[in-house]
Design a protein around this motif. Structure first.
Motif, PDB file in Angstrom:
ATOM      1  N   ASP A  83       0.854  -1.177   0.000  1.00  0.00           N
ATOM      2  CA  ASP A  83       0.000   0.000   0.000  1.00  0.00           C
ATOM      3  C   ASP A  83       0.899   1.240   0.000  1.00  0.00           C
ATOM      4  N   ASP A  84       0.290   2.410  -0.030  1.00  0.00           N
ATOM      5  CA  ASP A  84       1.064   3.641  -0.128  1.00  0.00           C
ATOM      6  C   ASP A  84       2.009   3.845   1.055  1.00  0.00           C
ATOM      7  N   ASN A  85       1.561   3.493   2.248  1.00  0.00           N
ATOM      8  CA  ASN A  85       2.416   3.693   3.430  1.00  0.00           C
ATOM      9  C   ASN A  85       3.650   2.805   3.386  1.00  0.00           C
ATOM     10  N   SER A  86       3.471   1.532   3.089  1.00  0.00           N
ATOM     11  CA  SER A  86       4.630   0.635   3.051  1.00  0.00           C
ATOM     12  C   SER A  86       5.548   0.977   1.879  1.00  0.00           C
ATOM     13  N   ASP A  87       4.970   1.405   0.751  1.00  0.00           N
ATOM     14  CA  ASP A  87       5.793   1.832  -0.380  1.00  0.00           C
ATOM     15  C   ASP A  87       6.622   3.058  -0.013  1.00  0.00           C
ATOM     16  N   ALA A  88       5.993   4.018   0.664  1.00  0.00           N
ATOM     17  CA  ALA A  88       6.702   5.234   1.074  1.00  0.00           C
ATOM     18  C   ALA A  88       7.821   4.906   2.061  1.00  0.00           C
ATOM     19  N   GLN A  89       7.553   3.992   2.992  1.00  0.00           N
ATOM     20  CA  GLN A  89       8.589   3.595   3.944  1.00  0.00           C
ATOM     21  C   GLN A  89       9.740   2.899   3.242  1.00  0.00           C
ATOM     22  N   TRP A  90       9.418   2.050   2.259  1.00  0.00           N
ATOM     23  CA  TRP A  90      10.452   1.343   1.501  1.00  0.00           C
ATOM     24  C   TRP A  90      11.324   2.331   0.725  1.00  0.00           C
ATOM     25  N   LEU A  91      10.691   3.296   0.060  1.00  0.00           N
ATOM     26  CA  LEU A  91      11.448   4.296  -0.702  1.00  0.00           C
ATOM     27  C   LEU A  91      12.288   5.174   0.235  1.00  0.00           C
ATOM     28  N   ALA A  92      11.722   5.538   1.384  1.00  0.00           N
ATOM     29  CA  ALA A  92      12.475   6.349   2.349  1.00  0.00           C
ATOM     30  C   ALA A  92      13.692   5.587   2.866  1.00  0.00           C
ATOM     31  N   GLU A  93      13.538   4.303   3.086  1.00  0.00           N
ATOM     32  CA  GLU A  93      14.669   3.487   3.551  1.00  0.00           C
ATOM     33  C   GLU A  93      15.747   3.386   2.472  1.00  0.00           C
ATOM     34  N   MET A  94      15.326   3.216   1.233  1.00  0.00           N
ATOM     35  CA  MET A  94      16.301   3.176   0.138  1.00  0.00           C
ATOM     36  C   MET A  94      17.028   4.514   0.016  1.00  0.00           C
ATOM     37  N   LEU A  95      16.298   5.614   0.176  1.00  0.00           N
ATOM     38  CA  LEU A  95      16.913   6.942   0.128  1.00  0.00           C
ATOM     39  C   LEU A  95      17.890   7.115   1.295  1.00  0.00           C
ATOM     40  N   ARG A  96      17.507   6.658   2.484  1.00  0.00           N
ATOM     41  CA  ARG A  96      18.380   6.757   3.655  1.00  0.00           C
ATOM     42  C   ARG A  96      19.668   5.982   3.450  1.00  0.00           C
ATOM     43  N   LEU A  97      19.565   4.810   2.814  1.00  0.00           N
ATOM     44  CA  LEU A  97      20.740   3.977   2.558  1.00  0.00           C
ATOM     45  C   LEU A  97      21.532   4.451   1.337  1.00  0.00           C
ATOM     46  N   ASN A  98      21.029   5.493   0.685  1.00  0.00           N
ATOM     47  CA  ASN A  98      21.670   6.067  -0.506  1.00  0.00           C
ATOM     48  C   ASN A  98      21.732   5.071  -1.664  1.00  0.00           C
ATOM     49  N   ILE A  99      20.689   4.253  -1.809  1.00  0.00           N
ATOM     50  CA  ILE A  99      20.636   3.291  -2.906  1.00  0.00           C
ATOM     51  C   ILE A  99      19.378   3.481  -3.759  1.00  0.00           C
ATOM     52  N   LEU A 100      18.696   4.609  -3.573  1.00  0.00           N
ATOM     53  CA  LEU A 100      17.494   4.889  -4.355  1.00  0.00           C
ATOM     54  C   LEU A 100      17.897   5.366  -5.742  1.00  0.00           C
ATOM     55  N   PRO A 101      17.540   4.599  -6.799  1.00  0.00           N
ATOM     56  CA  PRO A 101      17.833   5.083  -8.150  1.00  0.00           C
ATOM     57  C   PRO A 101      16.923   6.272  -8.473  1.00  0.00           C
ATOM     58  N   GLU A 102      17.535   7.350  -8.885  1.00  0.00           N
ATOM     59  CA  GLU A 102      16.778   8.579  -9.101  1.00  0.00           C
ATOM     60  C   GLU A 102      16.827   9.011 -10.560  1.00  0.00           C
ATOM     61  N   GLY A 103      15.766   9.683 -10.960  1.00  0.00           N
ATOM     62  CA  GLY A 103      15.698  10.294 -12.276  1.00  0.00           C
ATOM     63  C   GLY A 103      16.073  11.761 -12.171  1.00  0.00           C
ATOM     64  N   TYR A 104      16.377  12.344 -13.311  1.00  0.00           N
ATOM     65  CA  TYR A 104      16.758  13.760 -13.355  1.00  0.00           C
ATOM     66  C   TYR A 104      15.501  14.605 -13.490  1.00  0.00           C
ATOM     67  N   ILE A 105      15.384  15.637 -12.697  1.00  0.00           N
ATOM     68  CA  ILE A 105      14.269  16.573 -12.792  1.00  0.00           C
ATOM     69  C   ILE A 105      14.755  17.772 -13.598  1.00  0.00           C
ATOM     70  N   TYR A 106      14.232  17.887 -14.817  1.00  0.00           N
ATOM     71  CA  TYR A 106      14.633  18.997 -15.672  1.00  0.00           C
ATOM     72  C   TYR A 106      14.131  20.308 -15.103  1.00  0.00           C
ATOM     73  N   PRO A 107      14.946  21.347 -15.171  1.00  0.00           N
ATOM     74  CA  PRO A 107      14.450  22.672 -14.798  1.00  0.00           C
ATOM     75  C   PRO A 107      13.298  23.061 -15.733  1.00  0.00           C
ATOM     76  N   LYS A 108      12.394  23.843 -15.231  1.00  0.00           N
ATOM     77  CA  LYS A 108      11.198  24.215 -15.982  1.00  0.00           C
ATOM     78  C   LYS A 108      11.547  24.834 -17.338  1.00  0.00           C
ATOM     79  N   GLU A 109      12.620  25.604 -17.389  1.00  0.00           N
ATOM     80  CA  GLU A 109      13.014  26.291 -18.622  1.00  0.00           C
ATOM     81  C   GLU A 109      13.478  25.313 -19.704  1.00  0.00           C
ATOM     82  N   GLU A 110      13.979  24.138 -19.326  1.00  0.00           N
ATOM     83  CA  GLU A 110      14.530  23.181 -20.293  1.00  0.00           C
ATOM     84  C   GLU A 110      13.534  22.117 -20.723  1.00  0.00           C
TER      85      GLU A 110
END
Length: 83
Positions: A29-56
């Motif tokens: 569910d959303d809560n467990s997914d959010a906790q899983w993603l937060a844990e991956m981010l904390r461990l610095n293993i979350l694969p991230e995408g690039y957020i383009y600046p609005k101008e680009e």
């Protein structure tokens, strides 16, 4: 997302295609997914995408459209050559 970035929040865009499916979680569910993603981010293993600046973003969208047109042109050319 722009509002969050504009308010100086630290925004991370998870690359869902690069995240391996987790099978050890009991609930999906959303809560467990959010906790899983937060844990991956904390461990610095979350694969991230690039957020383009609005101008680009307009240039990015044009490049995507160009790539799509070139691919379609190639498909059409190969189809005609095969006939």
């Amino acid at each position: 997302m722009d509002a969050l970035i504009g308010a100086n929040f630290c925004v991370h865009l998870a690359n869902t295609a690069a995240i391996q499916q987790y099978s050890s979680l009991k609930y999906a569910d959303d809560n467990s997914d959010a906790q899983w993603l937060a844990e991956m981010l904390r461990l610095n293993i979350l694969p991230e995408g690039y957020i383009y600046p609005k101008e680009e973003r307009a240039v990015r969208d044009l490049m995507r459209k160009r790539m799509s047109l070139v691919q379609q042109s190639t498909v059409n050319l190969l189809s005609i050559q095969g006939i």
